[in-house]
Design an enzyme around this catalytic site. Structure first.
Site, short mmCIF file in Angstrom:
data_model
loop_
_atom_site.label_atom_id
_atom_site.label_comp_id
_atom_site.label_asym_id
_atom_site.label_seq_id
_atom_site.Cartn_x
_atom_site.Cartn_y
_atom_site.Cartn_z
N THR A 198 35.39 -14.25 18.13
CA THR A 198 36.30 -13.12 18.00
C THR A 198 35.52 -11.85 18.29
O THR A 198 34.31 -11.89 18.51
CB THR A 198 36.90 -13.04 16.58
OG1 THR A 198 35.84 -12.74 15.65
CG2 THR A 198 37.56 -14.36 16.18
N SER A 257 35.82 -19.77 4.31
CA SER A 257 34.66 -19.75 5.20
C SER A 257 33.78 -20.94 4.91
O SER A 257 33.68 -21.40 3.76
CB SER A 257 33.86 -18.47 4.99
OG SER A 257 32.60 -18.53 5.63
N ASN A 263 44.93 -14.58 5.17
CA ASN A 263 43.77 -14.46 6.06
C ASN A 263 42.99 -13.18 5.83
O ASN A 263 41.84 -13.07 6.27
CB ASN A 263 44.24 -14.53 7.52
CG ASN A 263 43.11 -14.33 8.51
OD1 ASN A 263 42.20 -15.14 8.58
ND2 ASN A 263 43.16 -13.24 9.26
N ILE A 294 33.40 -18.30 14.78
CA ILE A 294 34.54 -18.30 15.69
C ILE A 294 34.38 -17.14 16.67
O ILE A 294 33.97 -16.04 16.29
CB ILE A 294 35.87 -18.16 14.92
CG1 ILE A 294 35.98 -19.26 13.85
CG2 ILE A 294 37.05 -18.21 15.87
CD1 ILE A 294 35.98 -20.68 14.38
N TYR A 330 29.54 -12.55 -0.05
CA TYR A 330 30.62 -13.07 0.79
C TYR A 330 30.81 -14.56 0.53
O TYR A 330 31.94 -15.03 0.33
CB TYR A 330 30.29 -12.82 2.26
CG TYR A 330 31.33 -13.34 3.21
CD1 TYR A 330 32.54 -12.67 3.39
CD2 TYR A 330 31.12 -14.50 3.96
CE1 TYR A 330 33.51 -13.15 4.27
CE2 TYR A 330 32.06 -14.98 4.84
CZ TYR A 330 33.25 -14.30 4.99
OH TYR A 330 34.20 -14.77 5.87
N LYS A 351 34.11 -16.70 -1.05
CA LYS A 351 34.79 -17.79 -0.35
C LYS A 351 34.73 -19.09 -1.16
O LYS A 351 35.65 -19.92 -1.10
CB LYS A 351 34.20 -17.98 1.03
CG LYS A 351 34.44 -16.78 1.96
CD LYS A 351 35.91 -16.45 2.10
CE LYS A 351 36.16 -15.34 3.09
NZ LYS A 351 37.62 -15.09 3.30
N ASP A 357 47.45 -3.11 2.48
CA ASP A 357 46.05 -3.26 2.13
C ASP A 357 45.93 -4.35 1.07
O ASP A 357 46.51 -4.25 -0.01
CB ASP A 357 45.52 -1.92 1.59
CG ASP A 357 44.03 -1.95 1.28
OD1 ASP A 357 43.43 -3.05 1.26
OD2 ASP A 357 43.46 -0.88 1.03
N ILE A 387 41.47 -14.67 14.13
CA ILE A 387 42.09 -15.88 13.61
C ILE A 387 43.53 -15.61 13.15
O ILE A 387 44.44 -16.38 13.44
CB ILE A 387 41.25 -16.45 12.45
CG1 ILE A 387 39.92 -16.99 12.99
CG2 ILE A 387 42.01 -17.53 11.70
CD1 ILE A 387 38.93 -17.39 11.91
#
Length: 241
Positions: free
Chosen positions: A188, A139, A89, A186, A153, A157, A62, A16
């Site tokens: 990827t 997300s 991102n 997505i 996770y 988000k 980083d 992305i």
């Protein structure tokens, strides 16, 4: 002086992020991208953008490192002299159920996905022109149930979505808008091995494409989105589970 607008994409070397960087470059932005582990991909993306007539440079940063985040903004200013758009991102995905989830994975996820996002926004807006744009990549797990093992996770988000909603108030006096894109599955390299398992949960019966996220990001970066701020835009094919 070059008056072309400048966009800094944190985590812009693959998937992305790379699509967003390429799209913004194609629309005339001078682009800076950060990388953390794949300088070869960063170089390949820069080469592609330049071959297509755009301007880009890459730098190592980083997003778990506050000094590296600040350095990325400083180097962008040194290179281009201004900053108009920041796309945050960079993120990490560490899965595990609560019985087994390690403190190391918890700290790493929060360091990049929450702390790093806040620090990137903070560093960018201090140097950004009034009327600028901030775009975060969250997300759909912030608003959809994902699967067992994704709680940390998803939490990170959801924190980004809430952060964006409230930072909009801080930035409004400067006409800087901030919005959050919440992609679903997505296509990827990260999802290549599990695409068949995921598609059944997507009403549109296909994975999203990075270019579709990039198109939304490009709109949010432009003048037409000037009345939208604090929003989280879910783009996931109607994902259900």
């Amino acid at each position: 002086m070059n008056h072309k607008k400048v966009a800094l994409v944190f985590g812009g070397t693959r998937g992305i992020g790379a699509s967003i960087a390429a799209r913004l470059a194609s629309e005339g932005y001078r682009v800076a991208i950060t990388w953390v582990s794949r300088p070869d991909r960063a170089q390949a993306l820069m080469t592609t953008i330049e071959q297509q007539g755009g301007q880009a440079f890459a730098l190592e940063a980083d997003s778990a490192d506050a000094k590296a985040i600040q350095a990325a903004v400083d180097k962008t200013l040194q290179q281009y002299g201004r900053l108009d758009v920041a796309v945050v991102n960079a993120g990490v995905l560490r899965l595990g159920t609560i019985e087994d989830y390690s403190l190391e994975d918890l700290d790493a996820t929060l360091a990049v996905n929450v702390r790093g996002v806040f620090l990137a926004i903070q560093a960018a807006v201090k140097q950004m022109a009034d009327g600028g744009r901030v775009i975060t990549i969250g997300s759909n797990t912030a608003v959809r149930t994902g699967h067992a093992g994704s709680s940390v996770y998803a939490m990170s988000k959801a924190a980004v979505a809430s952060m964006v909603q409230n930072l909009a108030l801080d930035l409004a006096p400067r006409r800087i808008t901030i919005n959050n894109i919440q992609p679903g599955p997505i296509a990827t390299d990260m999802t290549a091995g599990i695409a068949e398992q995921i598609v059944g949960s997507i009403p549109l019966q296909r994975m999203g494409q990075p270019d579709e996220i990039a198109s939304l990001a490009a709109w949010l970066a432009g003048a037409s989105s000037g009345y939208m701020t604090g929003a989280s835009l879910t783009i996931d094919g109607g994902f259900v589970l």
